[in-house]
Enzyme design. Structure first.
Site, PDB file in Angstrom:
ATOM      1  N   GLY A 199      23.847  59.145 -25.718  1.00  0.00           N
ATOM      2  CA  GLY A 199      24.090  60.046 -24.604  1.00  0.00           C
ATOM      3  C   GLY A 199      25.518  60.529 -24.670  1.00  0.00           C
ATOM      4  N   ASP A 200      26.436  59.689 -24.214  1.00  0.00           N
ATOM      5  CA  ASP A 200      27.850  60.051 -24.224  1.00  0.00           C
ATOM      6  C   ASP A 200      28.369  60.246 -25.647  1.00  0.00           C
ATOM      7  OD1 ASP A 200      30.150  60.338 -22.323  1.00  0.00           O
ATOM      8  OD2 ASP A 200      31.017  58.815 -23.640  1.00  0.00           O
ATOM      9  N   TRP A 240      26.574  52.605 -20.510  1.00  0.00           N
ATOM     10  CA  TRP A 240      25.878  53.887 -20.507  1.00  0.00           C
ATOM     11  C   TRP A 240      26.879  54.871 -19.876  1.00  0.00           C
ATOM     12  CZ3 TRP A 240      21.418  53.824 -23.101  1.00  0.00           C
ATOM     13  CH2 TRP A 240      20.707  52.640 -23.186  1.00  0.00           C
ATOM     14  N   GLN A 264      -7.991  44.328 -27.382  1.00  0.00           N
ATOM     15  CA  GLN A 264      -7.221  45.574 -27.509  1.00  0.00           C
ATOM     16  C   GLN A 264      -8.104  46.820 -27.403  1.00  0.00           C
ATOM     17  OE1 GLN A 264      -5.059  44.909 -31.221  1.00  0.00           O
ATOM     18  NE2 GLN A 264      -3.509  43.694 -30.162  1.00  0.00           N
ATOM     19  N   ARG A 267      28.021  65.343 -32.057  1.00  0.00           N
ATOM     20  CA  ARG A 267      27.362  66.578 -32.470  1.00  0.00           C
ATOM     21  C   ARG A 267      28.369  67.708 -32.670  1.00  0.00           C
ATOM     22  NH1 ARG A 267      24.598  67.056 -26.868  1.00  0.00           N
ATOM     23  NH2 ARG A 267      26.176  68.157 -25.653  1.00  0.00           N
ATOM     24  N   GLY A 289      15.255  64.759 -25.587  1.00  0.00           N
ATOM     25  CA  GLY A 289      16.331  63.846 -25.198  1.00  0.00           C
ATOM     26  C   GLY A 289      15.970  62.401 -25.445  1.00  0.00           C
ATOM     27  N   GLU A 305      26.465  57.965 -17.377  1.00  0.00           N
ATOM     28  CA  GLU A 305      26.052  57.519 -16.048  1.00  0.00           C
ATOM     29  C   GLU A 305      27.187  56.801 -15.323  1.00  0.00           C
ATOM     30  OE1 GLU A 305      22.646  58.762 -18.153  1.00  0.00           O
ATOM     31  OE2 GLU A 305      24.182  57.330 -18.771  1.00  0.00           O
ATOM     32  N   GLY A 340      24.333  51.958 -26.472  1.00  0.00           N
ATOM     33  CA  GLY A 340      23.138  51.947 -25.649  1.00  0.00           C
ATOM     34  C   GLY A 340      21.930  52.429 -26.423  1.00  0.00           C
TER      35      GLY A 340
END
Length: 570
Positions: free
Chosen positions: A393-394, A472, A115, A400, A415, A475, A443
Protein backbone atom coordinates in the site's frame (compact mmCIF):
# COMPACT_ATOMS: atom_id res chain seq x y z
CA UNK A 1 -4.93 -45.82 -8.78
CA UNK A 2 -2.67 -45.08 -11.75
CA UNK A 3 -3.67 -42.73 -14.53
CA UNK A 4 -4.98 -44.86 -17.37
CA UNK A 5 -4.27 -44.02 -21.01
CA UNK A 6 -7.25 -42.33 -22.70
CA UNK A 7 -8.79 -41.41 -19.36
CA UNK A 8 -10.15 -37.89 -18.92
CA UNK A 9 -7.23 -37.06 -16.62
CA UNK A 10 -4.78 -38.35 -19.22
CA UNK A 11 -6.39 -36.22 -21.91
CA UNK A 12 -6.20 -33.08 -19.76
CA UNK A 13 -2.45 -33.56 -19.56
CA UNK A 14 -2.25 -34.18 -23.32
CA UNK A 15 -4.22 -31.04 -24.15
CA UNK A 16 -2.18 -28.78 -21.87
CA UNK A 17 1.05 -30.20 -23.26
CA UNK A 18 -0.16 -29.66 -26.83
CA UNK A 19 -1.13 -26.07 -25.99
CA UNK A 20 2.41 -25.28 -24.87
CA UNK A 21 1.87 -25.31 -21.10
CA UNK A 22 5.25 -25.98 -19.48
CA UNK A 23 4.35 -25.54 -15.83
CA UNK A 24 1.21 -25.65 -13.71
CA UNK A 25 0.89 -24.03 -10.30
CA UNK A 26 -1.05 -25.95 -7.68
CA UNK A 27 -1.56 -27.66 -4.37
CA UNK A 28 -2.35 -31.36 -4.39
CA UNK A 29 -5.42 -33.11 -3.04
CA UNK A 30 -7.34 -36.33 -3.57
CA UNK A 31 -9.96 -34.77 -5.83
CA UNK A 32 -7.31 -33.71 -8.38
CA UNK A 33 -4.77 -36.52 -7.95
CA UNK A 34 -5.51 -38.11 -11.36
CA UNK A 35 -4.81 -34.77 -13.11
CA UNK A 36 -1.76 -34.14 -10.94
CA UNK A 37 -0.16 -37.43 -11.93
CA UNK A 38 -1.18 -36.96 -15.57
CA UNK A 39 0.69 -33.66 -15.72
CA UNK A 40 3.79 -35.37 -14.42
CA UNK A 41 3.34 -38.20 -16.92
CA UNK A 42 3.22 -35.73 -19.81
CA UNK A 43 6.29 -33.81 -18.67
CA UNK A 44 4.52 -30.71 -17.38
CA UNK A 45 6.34 -29.30 -14.37
CA UNK A 46 4.23 -28.84 -11.25
CA UNK A 47 5.08 -25.88 -9.02
CA UNK A 48 3.52 -26.98 -5.76
CA UNK A 49 2.65 -24.10 -3.44
CA UNK A 50 1.63 -23.65 0.19
CA UNK A 51 -1.75 -21.97 -0.41
CA UNK A 52 -4.09 -22.15 -3.38
CA UNK A 53 -4.41 -18.38 -3.62
CA UNK A 54 -0.71 -18.22 -4.41
CA UNK A 55 -1.10 -20.82 -7.16
CA UNK A 56 -3.70 -18.68 -8.94
CA UNK A 57 -1.59 -15.53 -8.47
CA UNK A 58 1.38 -17.35 -10.02
CA UNK A 59 -0.73 -18.45 -12.97
CA UNK A 60 -1.80 -14.84 -13.49
CA UNK A 61 1.75 -13.49 -13.34
CA UNK A 62 2.89 -16.11 -15.83
CA UNK A 63 0.07 -15.16 -18.21
CA UNK A 64 0.65 -11.42 -17.93
CA UNK A 65 4.41 -11.58 -18.34
CA UNK A 66 4.56 -14.16 -21.15
CA UNK A 67 1.25 -13.78 -22.99
CA UNK A 68 0.72 -17.52 -22.57
CA UNK A 69 -2.05 -19.37 -20.77
CA UNK A 70 -1.51 -19.51 -17.01
CA UNK A 71 -2.80 -22.69 -15.37
CA UNK A 72 -3.62 -23.35 -11.71
CA UNK A 73 -4.66 -26.76 -10.39
CA UNK A 74 -6.31 -26.62 -6.97
CA UNK A 75 -8.27 -29.15 -4.99
CA UNK A 76 -11.92 -29.16 -3.94
CA UNK A 77 -13.79 -27.32 -1.20
CA UNK A 78 -11.48 -25.11 0.87
CA UNK A 79 -8.78 -25.50 -1.75
CA UNK A 80 -11.06 -23.90 -4.28
CA UNK A 81 -12.33 -21.19 -1.92
CA UNK A 82 -8.74 -20.34 -0.99
CA UNK A 83 -8.12 -19.64 -4.66
CA UNK A 84 -11.06 -17.29 -5.12
CA UNK A 85 -9.11 -14.11 -4.33
CA UNK A 86 -6.67 -15.02 -7.09
CA UNK A 87 -9.53 -15.72 -9.49
CA UNK A 88 -11.16 -12.39 -8.68
CA UNK A 89 -7.87 -10.56 -9.22
CA UNK A 90 -7.38 -12.21 -12.61
CA UNK A 91 -10.99 -11.35 -13.47
CA UNK A 92 -10.49 -7.63 -12.85
CA UNK A 93 -7.08 -7.71 -14.56
CA UNK A 94 -8.42 -9.63 -17.58
CA UNK A 95 -5.61 -12.17 -17.36
CA UNK A 96 -5.93 -15.39 -19.42
CA UNK A 97 -5.78 -18.14 -16.84
CA UNK A 98 -7.35 -21.59 -16.53
CA UNK A 99 -8.25 -22.87 -13.07
CA UNK A 100 -8.90 -26.62 -12.82
CA UNK A 101 -10.45 -28.37 -9.84
CA UNK A 102 -11.90 -31.76 -8.95
CA UNK A 103 -15.13 -32.57 -7.16
CA UNK A 104 -16.75 -35.51 -5.43
CA UNK A 105 -17.54 -38.65 -7.46
CA UNK A 106 -20.96 -38.46 -9.06
CA UNK A 107 -22.56 -41.07 -6.79
CA UNK A 108 -21.53 -38.97 -3.76
CA UNK A 109 -22.72 -35.57 -5.00
CA UNK A 110 -25.04 -33.65 -2.65
CA UNK A 111 -24.74 -36.26 0.08
CA UNK A 112 -22.41 -34.44 2.45
CA UNK A 113 -19.22 -35.87 1.04
CA UNK A 114 -15.76 -34.62 1.92
CA UNK A 115 -15.22 -31.08 0.56
CA UNK A 116 -18.47 -31.29 -1.42
CA UNK A 117 -19.32 -27.84 -2.78
CA UNK A 118 -20.89 -26.39 -5.91
CA UNK A 119 -17.79 -24.55 -7.04
CA UNK A 120 -19.19 -23.18 -10.27
CA UNK A 121 -21.90 -21.19 -8.51
CA UNK A 122 -19.28 -19.45 -6.41
CA UNK A 123 -17.05 -18.34 -9.27
CA UNK A 124 -19.54 -17.73 -12.09
CA UNK A 125 -19.55 -13.94 -11.63
CA UNK A 126 -15.75 -13.68 -11.72
CA UNK A 127 -14.95 -16.04 -14.58
CA UNK A 128 -15.41 -16.10 -18.35
CA UNK A 129 -16.44 -19.76 -18.21
CA UNK A 130 -17.53 -21.89 -15.28
CA UNK A 131 -18.47 -25.50 -15.87
CA UNK A 132 -18.57 -28.87 -14.11
CA UNK A 133 -17.88 -31.64 -16.63
CA UNK A 134 -19.65 -34.84 -15.63
CA UNK A 135 -19.80 -36.59 -19.00
CA UNK A 136 -16.39 -37.99 -20.06
CA UNK A 137 -17.15 -37.75 -23.78
CA UNK A 138 -17.51 -33.96 -23.44
CA UNK A 139 -14.28 -33.38 -21.54
CA UNK A 140 -12.16 -32.41 -24.53
CA UNK A 141 -14.57 -29.91 -26.03
CA UNK A 142 -15.31 -28.36 -22.64
CA UNK A 143 -11.59 -27.94 -21.94
CA UNK A 144 -11.04 -26.46 -25.40
CA UNK A 145 -13.88 -24.00 -24.87
CA UNK A 146 -12.57 -22.99 -21.44
CA UNK A 147 -9.14 -22.19 -22.92
CA UNK A 148 -10.69 -20.19 -25.78
CA UNK A 149 -12.80 -18.18 -23.34
CA UNK A 150 -9.74 -17.46 -21.17
CA UNK A 151 -8.09 -15.82 -24.18
CA UNK A 152 -11.19 -13.70 -24.79
CA UNK A 153 -12.45 -15.39 -27.93
CA UNK A 154 -16.07 -14.71 -26.95
CA UNK A 155 -15.61 -11.50 -24.99
CA UNK A 156 -13.01 -10.24 -22.53
CA UNK A 157 -9.98 -12.31 -21.66
CA UNK A 158 -9.89 -13.56 -18.08
CA UNK A 159 -10.12 -16.61 -15.87
CA UNK A 160 -11.89 -19.75 -17.01
CA UNK A 161 -12.91 -22.31 -14.41
CA UNK A 162 -13.55 -25.99 -15.00
CA UNK A 163 -13.91 -28.94 -12.63
CA UNK A 164 -14.46 -32.68 -12.89
CA UNK A 165 -15.87 -35.31 -10.54
CA UNK A 166 -13.10 -37.73 -9.61
CA UNK A 167 -14.85 -40.71 -11.20
CA UNK A 168 -15.18 -38.73 -14.43
CA UNK A 169 -11.43 -38.14 -14.38
CA UNK A 170 -10.90 -41.91 -14.22
CA UNK A 171 -13.35 -42.73 -17.04
CA UNK A 172 -12.08 -43.65 -20.49
CA UNK A 173 -12.82 -41.54 -23.56
CA UNK A 174 -13.11 -43.71 -26.69
CA UNK A 175 -10.40 -42.94 -29.27
CA UNK A 176 -13.05 -42.05 -31.84
CA UNK A 177 -14.07 -39.09 -29.65
CA UNK A 178 -10.51 -37.81 -29.21
CA UNK A 179 -10.76 -35.51 -32.19
CA UNK A 180 -7.53 -33.59 -32.90
CA UNK A 181 -9.30 -30.24 -33.33
CA UNK A 182 -9.97 -30.25 -29.58
CA UNK A 183 -6.35 -31.06 -28.71
CA UNK A 184 -4.16 -29.16 -31.15
CA UNK A 185 -3.10 -25.55 -30.44
CA UNK A 186 -5.11 -22.77 -32.02
CA UNK A 187 -3.79 -19.51 -33.49
CA UNK A 188 -4.77 -16.40 -31.59
CA UNK A 189 -7.71 -14.51 -33.05
CA UNK A 190 -6.84 -11.16 -34.65
CA UNK A 191 -9.63 -8.59 -35.08
CA UNK A 192 -8.87 -6.29 -38.00
CA UNK A 193 -10.14 -2.70 -37.64
CA UNK A 194 -12.91 -1.09 -39.66
CA UNK A 195 -11.25 1.11 -42.28
CA UNK A 196 -13.82 3.89 -42.03
CA UNK A 197 -13.22 4.20 -38.29
CA UNK A 198 -9.47 4.16 -38.83
CA UNK A 199 -9.83 7.04 -41.30
CA UNK A 200 -11.99 8.99 -38.83
CA UNK A 201 -9.44 8.41 -36.07
CA UNK A 202 -6.59 9.59 -38.28
CA UNK A 203 -8.48 12.78 -39.08
CA UNK A 204 -9.01 13.49 -35.39
CA UNK A 205 -5.54 12.51 -34.18
CA UNK A 206 -3.53 14.09 -36.98
CA UNK A 207 -5.66 17.24 -36.80
CA UNK A 208 -5.24 17.77 -33.05
CA UNK A 209 -2.59 19.92 -31.36
CA UNK A 210 -2.21 18.20 -28.00
CA UNK A 211 -2.59 14.40 -28.28
CA UNK A 212 -2.17 12.15 -25.26
CA UNK A 213 -1.82 8.37 -25.71
CA UNK A 214 -2.54 6.06 -22.78
CA UNK A 215 -1.96 2.30 -23.03
CA UNK A 216 -3.28 -0.56 -20.93
CA UNK A 217 -3.31 -4.33 -20.65
CA UNK A 218 -4.87 -4.75 -24.06
CA UNK A 219 -1.83 -3.13 -25.65
CA UNK A 220 0.63 -5.73 -24.41
CA UNK A 221 2.35 -7.33 -27.35
CA UNK A 222 1.93 -4.15 -29.42
CA UNK A 223 5.02 -2.27 -28.24
CA UNK A 224 6.70 -1.74 -31.64
CA UNK A 225 3.42 -0.60 -33.21
CA UNK A 226 2.76 1.80 -30.34
CA UNK A 227 6.26 3.28 -30.60
CA UNK A 228 5.81 3.65 -34.37
CA UNK A 229 2.57 5.59 -33.82
CA UNK A 230 4.18 7.88 -31.24
CA UNK A 231 7.12 8.55 -33.55
CA UNK A 232 4.87 9.31 -36.49
CA UNK A 233 2.29 11.39 -34.62
CA UNK A 234 4.53 13.15 -32.10
CA UNK A 235 2.01 12.60 -29.30
CA UNK A 236 2.90 12.39 -25.62
CA UNK A 237 2.46 9.15 -23.70
CA UNK A 238 1.36 7.94 -20.27
CA UNK A 239 1.15 4.50 -18.75
CA UNK A 240 -0.50 4.03 -15.39
CA UNK A 241 1.02 0.65 -14.58
CA UNK A 242 -0.91 -1.81 -16.72
CA UNK A 243 1.66 -1.90 -19.50
CA UNK A 244 4.84 -0.55 -17.92
CA UNK A 245 7.85 -1.06 -20.14
CA UNK A 246 5.85 -1.16 -23.39
CA UNK A 247 7.41 2.19 -24.34
CA UNK A 248 10.96 2.70 -23.01
CA UNK A 249 11.42 5.48 -20.45
CA UNK A 250 14.02 6.97 -22.80
CA UNK A 251 11.44 7.59 -25.55
CA UNK A 252 10.77 11.27 -26.26
CA UNK A 253 6.98 10.83 -25.87
CA UNK A 254 7.11 9.57 -22.28
CA UNK A 255 5.89 12.23 -19.83
CA UNK A 256 4.86 10.14 -16.84
CA UNK A 257 6.07 12.67 -14.29
CA UNK A 258 3.64 15.24 -15.78
CA UNK A 259 0.56 13.03 -15.46
CA UNK A 260 -1.78 15.57 -13.88
CA UNK A 261 -0.81 18.39 -16.22
CA UNK A 262 -1.10 16.44 -19.44
CA UNK A 263 -4.41 14.85 -18.51
CA UNK A 264 -5.88 18.32 -18.06
CA UNK A 265 -4.21 19.84 -21.12
CA UNK A 266 -4.77 17.30 -23.92
CA UNK A 267 -7.33 18.06 -26.60
CA UNK A 268 -7.49 14.44 -27.85
CA UNK A 269 -6.85 11.35 -25.75
CA UNK A 270 -6.16 7.99 -27.40
CA UNK A 271 -6.66 4.96 -25.15
CA UNK A 272 -5.14 1.69 -26.37
CA UNK A 273 -6.49 -1.40 -24.62
CA UNK A 274 -7.15 0.68 -21.51
CA UNK A 275 -10.23 1.05 -19.36
CA UNK A 276 -11.01 4.44 -17.90
CA UNK A 277 -11.06 3.20 -14.33
CA UNK A 278 -10.24 4.89 -11.02
CA UNK A 279 -6.60 5.34 -11.98
CA UNK A 280 -7.71 7.63 -14.82
CA UNK A 281 -10.45 9.50 -12.94
CA UNK A 282 -13.05 7.49 -14.89
CA UNK A 283 -12.32 9.70 -17.88
CA UNK A 284 -14.27 12.52 -16.25
CA UNK A 285 -14.39 15.95 -17.93
CA UNK A 286 -13.64 17.32 -14.46
CA UNK A 287 -10.08 16.05 -14.96
CA UNK A 288 -9.74 15.72 -18.75
CA UNK A 289 -11.62 18.91 -19.62
CA UNK A 290 -13.09 19.11 -23.11
CA UNK A 291 -10.76 16.51 -24.61
CA UNK A 292 -12.21 14.17 -27.22
CA UNK A 293 -11.45 10.47 -26.89
CA UNK A 294 -10.37 7.92 -29.47
CA UNK A 295 -10.66 4.44 -28.03
CA UNK A 296 -9.07 1.23 -29.27
CA UNK A 297 -9.82 -2.14 -27.69
CA UNK A 298 -10.72 -5.69 -28.54
CA UNK A 299 -13.56 -5.76 -26.00
CA UNK A 300 -16.42 -3.45 -25.11
CA UNK A 301 -14.98 -2.67 -21.69
CA UNK A 302 -11.95 -1.01 -23.29
CA UNK A 303 -14.14 0.97 -25.70
CA UNK A 304 -17.12 2.28 -23.78
CA UNK A 305 -16.59 2.19 -20.02
CA UNK A 306 -17.29 5.55 -18.33
CA UNK A 307 -16.58 7.70 -21.39
CA UNK A 308 -17.60 7.11 -25.00
CA UNK A 309 -15.11 7.89 -27.71
CA UNK A 310 -15.60 10.30 -30.58
CA UNK A 311 -14.17 7.35 -32.52
CA UNK A 312 -14.27 3.78 -31.19
CA UNK A 313 -12.26 1.06 -32.92
CA UNK A 314 -12.96 -2.51 -31.87
CA UNK A 315 -9.91 -4.44 -33.02
CA UNK A 316 -6.76 -6.14 -31.84
CA UNK A 317 -4.67 -3.14 -30.67
CA UNK A 318 -1.61 -4.24 -32.61
CA UNK A 319 -3.61 -4.35 -35.85
CA UNK A 320 -5.36 -1.04 -35.15
CA UNK A 321 -2.12 0.82 -34.37
CA UNK A 322 -0.50 -0.49 -37.51
CA UNK A 323 -3.55 0.54 -39.55
CA UNK A 324 -3.48 4.09 -38.12
CA UNK A 325 0.12 4.62 -39.20
CA UNK A 326 -0.49 3.08 -42.63
CA UNK A 327 -3.64 5.13 -43.21
CA UNK A 328 -1.94 8.38 -42.19
CA UNK A 329 0.80 7.82 -44.74
CA UNK A 330 2.81 11.00 -45.20
CA UNK A 331 0.13 13.26 -43.76
CA UNK A 332 1.74 15.94 -41.58
CA UNK A 333 0.83 15.72 -37.91
CA UNK A 334 -0.83 18.75 -36.37
CA UNK A 335 0.58 18.03 -32.90
CA UNK A 336 2.30 21.02 -31.38
CA UNK A 337 5.88 19.79 -31.19
CA UNK A 338 6.90 22.59 -28.85
CA UNK A 339 4.13 21.59 -26.44
CA UNK A 340 5.26 17.97 -26.51
CA UNK A 341 8.94 18.88 -26.17
CA UNK A 342 8.22 21.18 -23.24
CA UNK A 343 6.33 18.41 -21.44
CA UNK A 344 9.20 16.03 -22.06
CA UNK A 345 11.74 18.54 -20.68
CA UNK A 346 9.61 19.09 -17.60
CA UNK A 347 9.22 15.33 -17.19
CA UNK A 348 12.99 14.83 -17.37
CA UNK A 349 13.61 17.65 -14.90
CA UNK A 350 11.05 16.31 -12.47
CA UNK A 351 12.28 12.71 -12.86
CA UNK A 352 15.88 13.83 -12.34
CA UNK A 353 14.92 15.84 -9.30
CA UNK A 354 13.04 12.85 -7.92
CA UNK A 355 16.08 10.62 -8.45
CA UNK A 356 18.29 13.08 -6.58
CA UNK A 357 15.70 13.54 -3.84
CA UNK A 358 15.41 9.78 -3.39
CA UNK A 359 19.15 9.35 -3.11
CA UNK A 360 19.35 12.17 -0.54
CA UNK A 361 16.22 11.25 1.44
CA UNK A 362 16.75 11.89 5.13
CA UNK A 363 16.19 9.36 7.87
CA UNK A 364 13.11 9.60 10.04
CA UNK A 365 12.97 10.99 13.55
CA UNK A 366 13.55 7.42 14.73
CA UNK A 367 16.88 7.27 12.86
CA UNK A 368 15.63 4.63 10.43
CA UNK A 369 16.24 5.08 6.70
CA UNK A 370 13.70 6.56 4.31
CA UNK A 371 12.05 4.09 1.87
CA UNK A 372 13.36 6.17 -1.03
CA UNK A 373 16.93 5.32 0.01
CA UNK A 374 16.10 1.66 -0.44
CA UNK A 375 14.40 2.24 -3.79
CA UNK A 376 17.32 4.31 -5.09
CA UNK A 377 19.77 1.57 -4.16
CA UNK A 378 17.63 -1.11 -5.82
CA UNK A 379 17.27 0.97 -8.99
CA UNK A 380 21.04 1.29 -9.24
CA UNK A 381 21.61 -2.45 -8.76
CA UNK A 382 19.04 -4.30 -10.87
CA UNK A 383 20.09 -3.12 -14.33
CA UNK A 384 18.02 -2.22 -17.37
CA UNK A 385 16.67 -5.66 -18.30
CA UNK A 386 15.01 -6.69 -15.06
CA UNK A 387 11.54 -7.91 -14.18
CA UNK A 388 10.16 -5.88 -11.28
CA UNK A 389 7.16 -6.67 -9.10
CA UNK A 390 6.04 -3.91 -6.72
CA UNK A 391 3.56 -4.66 -3.96
CA UNK A 392 2.03 -3.03 -0.95
CA UNK A 393 0.00 0.00 0.00
CA UNK A 394 2.25 2.75 1.29
CA UNK A 395 5.48 1.27 -0.07
CA UNK A 396 3.89 0.72 -3.49
CA UNK A 397 3.38 4.47 -3.73
CA UNK A 398 7.13 5.02 -3.41
CA UNK A 399 8.21 2.03 -5.52
CA UNK A 400 5.99 2.52 -8.55
CA UNK A 401 7.50 5.98 -9.05
CA UNK A 402 11.10 5.18 -8.20
CA UNK A 403 11.51 1.81 -9.94
CA UNK A 404 11.30 1.11 -13.65
CA UNK A 405 11.87 -1.93 -15.83
CA UNK A 406 10.88 -3.36 -19.23
CA UNK A 407 8.48 -5.71 -17.46
CA UNK A 408 6.62 -4.69 -14.32
CA UNK A 409 3.61 -5.91 -12.37
CA UNK A 410 1.81 -4.46 -9.35
CA UNK A 411 -1.41 -5.26 -7.43
CA UNK A 412 -3.39 -3.98 -10.40
CA UNK A 413 -6.82 -2.39 -10.67
CA UNK A 414 -8.27 -4.73 -8.04
CA UNK A 415 -5.76 -3.38 -5.51
CA UNK A 416 -4.94 -6.94 -4.54
CA UNK A 417 -1.95 -6.46 -2.26
CA UNK A 418 -0.06 -9.59 -1.29
CA UNK A 419 0.61 -10.69 -4.87
CA UNK A 420 4.30 -9.80 -4.79
CA UNK A 421 5.78 -13.06 -3.54
CA UNK A 422 3.81 -15.41 -5.84
CA UNK A 423 4.16 -13.06 -8.82
CA UNK A 424 7.91 -12.97 -8.25
CA UNK A 425 8.22 -16.75 -8.05
CA UNK A 426 6.38 -17.17 -11.34
CA UNK A 427 8.48 -14.43 -12.95
CA UNK A 428 11.72 -16.03 -11.79
CA UNK A 429 10.72 -19.37 -13.27
CA UNK A 430 9.64 -17.78 -16.56
CA UNK A 431 12.74 -15.58 -16.88
CA UNK A 432 15.59 -17.32 -15.06
CA UNK A 433 18.23 -15.30 -16.91
CA UNK A 434 16.92 -11.89 -15.79
CA UNK A 435 17.17 -10.08 -12.49
CA UNK A 436 13.73 -10.59 -10.94
CA UNK A 437 12.96 -8.24 -8.05
CA UNK A 438 9.99 -8.17 -5.71
CA UNK A 439 9.86 -4.87 -3.83
CA UNK A 440 7.15 -5.15 -1.19
CA UNK A 441 5.95 -3.60 2.01
CA UNK A 442 5.97 -5.72 5.14
CA UNK A 443 2.18 -5.80 5.41
CA UNK A 444 1.72 -7.04 1.84
CA UNK A 445 4.57 -9.52 2.27
CA UNK A 446 2.72 -11.22 5.10
CA UNK A 447 -0.16 -12.40 2.92
CA UNK A 448 1.96 -14.95 1.08
CA UNK A 449 5.18 -14.95 3.09
CA UNK A 450 5.09 -18.74 3.46
CA UNK A 451 5.64 -19.02 -0.29
CA UNK A 452 9.33 -18.24 0.20
CA UNK A 453 9.38 -21.98 0.89
CA UNK A 454 8.04 -22.52 -2.65
CA UNK A 455 10.76 -20.24 -4.05
CA UNK A 456 13.38 -22.22 -2.19
CA UNK A 457 12.14 -25.67 -3.16
CA UNK A 458 11.72 -24.78 -6.83
CA UNK A 459 14.83 -22.62 -6.99
CA UNK A 460 13.11 -19.61 -8.50
CA UNK A 461 15.88 -17.01 -8.93
CA UNK A 462 14.03 -14.10 -7.37
CA UNK A 463 15.09 -11.40 -4.93
CA UNK A 464 12.48 -10.42 -2.35
CA UNK A 465 13.06 -7.06 -0.69
CA UNK A 466 10.78 -6.26 2.26
CA UNK A 467 10.50 -2.61 3.27
CA UNK A 468 9.83 -3.13 6.97
CA UNK A 469 8.15 -0.13 8.61
CA UNK A 470 6.15 -2.08 11.18
CA UNK A 471 2.76 -0.76 10.07
CA UNK A 472 -0.07 -0.51 7.59
CA UNK A 473 1.27 2.97 7.03
CA UNK A 474 -1.35 4.59 4.79
CA UNK A 475 -3.99 3.69 7.34
CA UNK A 476 -1.79 4.83 10.25
CA UNK A 477 -1.37 8.22 8.56
CA UNK A 478 -5.10 8.55 7.88
CA UNK A 479 -6.07 7.52 11.40
CA UNK A 480 -3.55 9.94 12.90
CA UNK A 481 -4.55 12.95 10.80
CA UNK A 482 -8.30 12.28 10.54
CA UNK A 483 -9.18 10.57 13.82
CA UNK A 484 -6.35 11.53 16.15
CA UNK A 485 -5.55 7.98 17.20
CA UNK A 486 -4.13 4.75 15.75
CA UNK A 487 -6.31 1.64 15.99
CA UNK A 488 -5.22 -1.82 14.87
CA UNK A 489 -2.81 -0.78 12.14
CA UNK A 490 0.58 -1.27 13.81
CA UNK A 491 2.74 -4.31 13.08
CA UNK A 492 5.99 -5.59 14.55
CA UNK A 493 9.38 -4.81 13.10
CA UNK A 494 9.57 -8.57 12.65
CA UNK A 495 12.72 -10.31 11.47
CA UNK A 496 11.55 -11.55 8.07
CA UNK A 497 15.12 -12.53 7.16
CA UNK A 498 15.20 -15.06 9.98
CA UNK A 499 12.05 -16.68 8.61
CA UNK A 500 13.48 -16.79 5.08
CA UNK A 501 16.69 -18.41 6.30
CA UNK A 502 14.62 -21.09 8.00
CA UNK A 503 13.32 -22.06 4.56
CA UNK A 504 16.75 -22.15 2.98
CA UNK A 505 17.01 -18.70 1.36
CA UNK A 506 19.98 -16.42 1.48
CA UNK A 507 18.61 -13.66 3.71
CA UNK A 508 19.90 -10.59 5.51
CA UNK A 509 18.38 -7.91 7.72
CA UNK A 510 19.61 -4.39 6.94
CA UNK A 511 19.16 -1.45 9.29
CA UNK A 512 21.88 0.92 8.05
CA UNK A 513 21.97 2.69 4.69
CA UNK A 514 25.66 2.01 4.18
CA UNK A 515 25.02 -1.74 4.32
CA UNK A 516 22.54 -1.71 1.43
CA UNK A 517 24.77 -1.89 -1.69
CA UNK A 518 26.78 -4.87 -0.52
CA UNK A 519 23.72 -6.71 0.74
CA UNK A 520 21.87 -6.21 -2.55
CA UNK A 521 24.81 -7.52 -4.56
CA UNK A 522 25.16 -10.58 -2.33
CA UNK A 523 21.45 -11.26 -2.59
CA UNK A 524 21.42 -10.95 -6.39
CA UNK A 525 24.29 -13.42 -6.56
CA UNK A 526 22.56 -15.96 -4.29
CA UNK A 527 18.92 -16.04 -5.40
CA UNK A 528 16.40 -16.94 -4.23
CA UNK A 529 17.16 -14.41 -1.55
CA UNK A 530 15.40 -12.03 0.80
CA UNK A 531 16.46 -8.70 2.24
CA UNK A 532 14.54 -7.40 5.25
CA UNK A 533 15.20 -3.65 5.20
CA UNK A 534 14.05 -1.62 8.19
CA UNK A 535 12.67 1.76 7.08
CA UNK A 536 11.08 4.63 8.95
CA UNK A 537 7.31 4.87 9.34
CA UNK A 538 7.71 8.64 9.42
CA UNK A 539 7.86 8.80 5.60
CA UNK A 540 4.53 9.92 4.11
CA UNK A 541 3.78 8.57 0.64
CA UNK A 542 1.93 10.40 -2.13
CA UNK A 543 -1.00 8.00 -1.79
CA UNK A 544 -1.25 8.76 1.92
CA UNK A 545 -1.28 12.49 1.16
CA UNK A 546 -3.93 12.31 -1.57
CA UNK A 547 -6.67 10.72 0.48
CA UNK A 548 -6.55 7.17 -0.87
CA UNK A 549 -7.20 5.71 2.56
CA UNK A 550 -10.35 7.67 3.28
CA UNK A 551 -12.05 6.91 -0.06
CA UNK A 552 -13.66 10.17 -1.27
CA UNK A 553 -17.23 10.03 -2.55
CA UNK A 554 -16.87 10.82 -6.25
CA UNK A 555 -13.25 10.17 -7.20
CA UNK A 556 -10.40 8.09 -5.73
CA UNK A 557 -8.15 11.09 -4.98
CA UNK A 558 -9.00 14.18 -2.97
CA UNK A 559 -7.96 16.67 -5.68
CA UNK A 560 -9.96 14.85 -8.33
CA UNK A 561 -12.90 14.62 -5.95
CA UNK A 562 -12.95 18.39 -5.48
CA UNK A 563 -12.64 18.94 -9.24
CA UNK A 564 -15.53 16.55 -9.82
CA UNK A 565 -17.70 18.46 -7.34
CA UNK A 566 -16.97 21.76 -9.05
CA UNK A 567 -17.68 20.34 -12.48
CA UNK A 568 -20.97 18.75 -11.44
CA UNK A 569 -22.12 21.97 -9.80
CA UNK A 570 -21.41 23.85 -13.01
Amino acid sequence: MKVMPDSVADLIGRVLKARGVQRVFGLCGGHIMPIWMSLDKHGIRIIDVRDERAAVHMAQAHAELTGELGVALITAGPGMTNGMTGIANAHVSRAPILVITGTNPRPQENRGGLQDLDHTQLVRSITRYSRTVREPSLALQELDEAIARAFGESGEAGPSYIDFPVDTLRDIVPPALQMPEYIEPKPRVVQEPDRARIAAAVDLLWGAKRVLVISGRGARGAGPELVALLDRLGAVYLDTGESRGLVPDSHASVVGAMRGSVMADADVVLTVGRRLDFQLAYGSPAVFGAAKFVRIGDTGGELRDNRRGAVEIQATPKAALRALVESAGNRPSGVDREWAAKLRRMHEERAGKLKNTMAAAKAGSDGRMHPNKLIAALGEAIGHDAVVIVDGGDFLSFARIGLSAPMMLDPGPFGCIGVGVPYGIAAGLAFPDKNVLVATGDGAFGFNAIEVDTASRHKSPVLFVVANNGAWQIEVHDQTTTHGKVVGTRLQFADHAAMARAFGLHAERIEREEDLPGAIQRALANRPALLDVVVTPDAVSSDAKTGLAWVPDLQPLAAWNEAEKRWREG
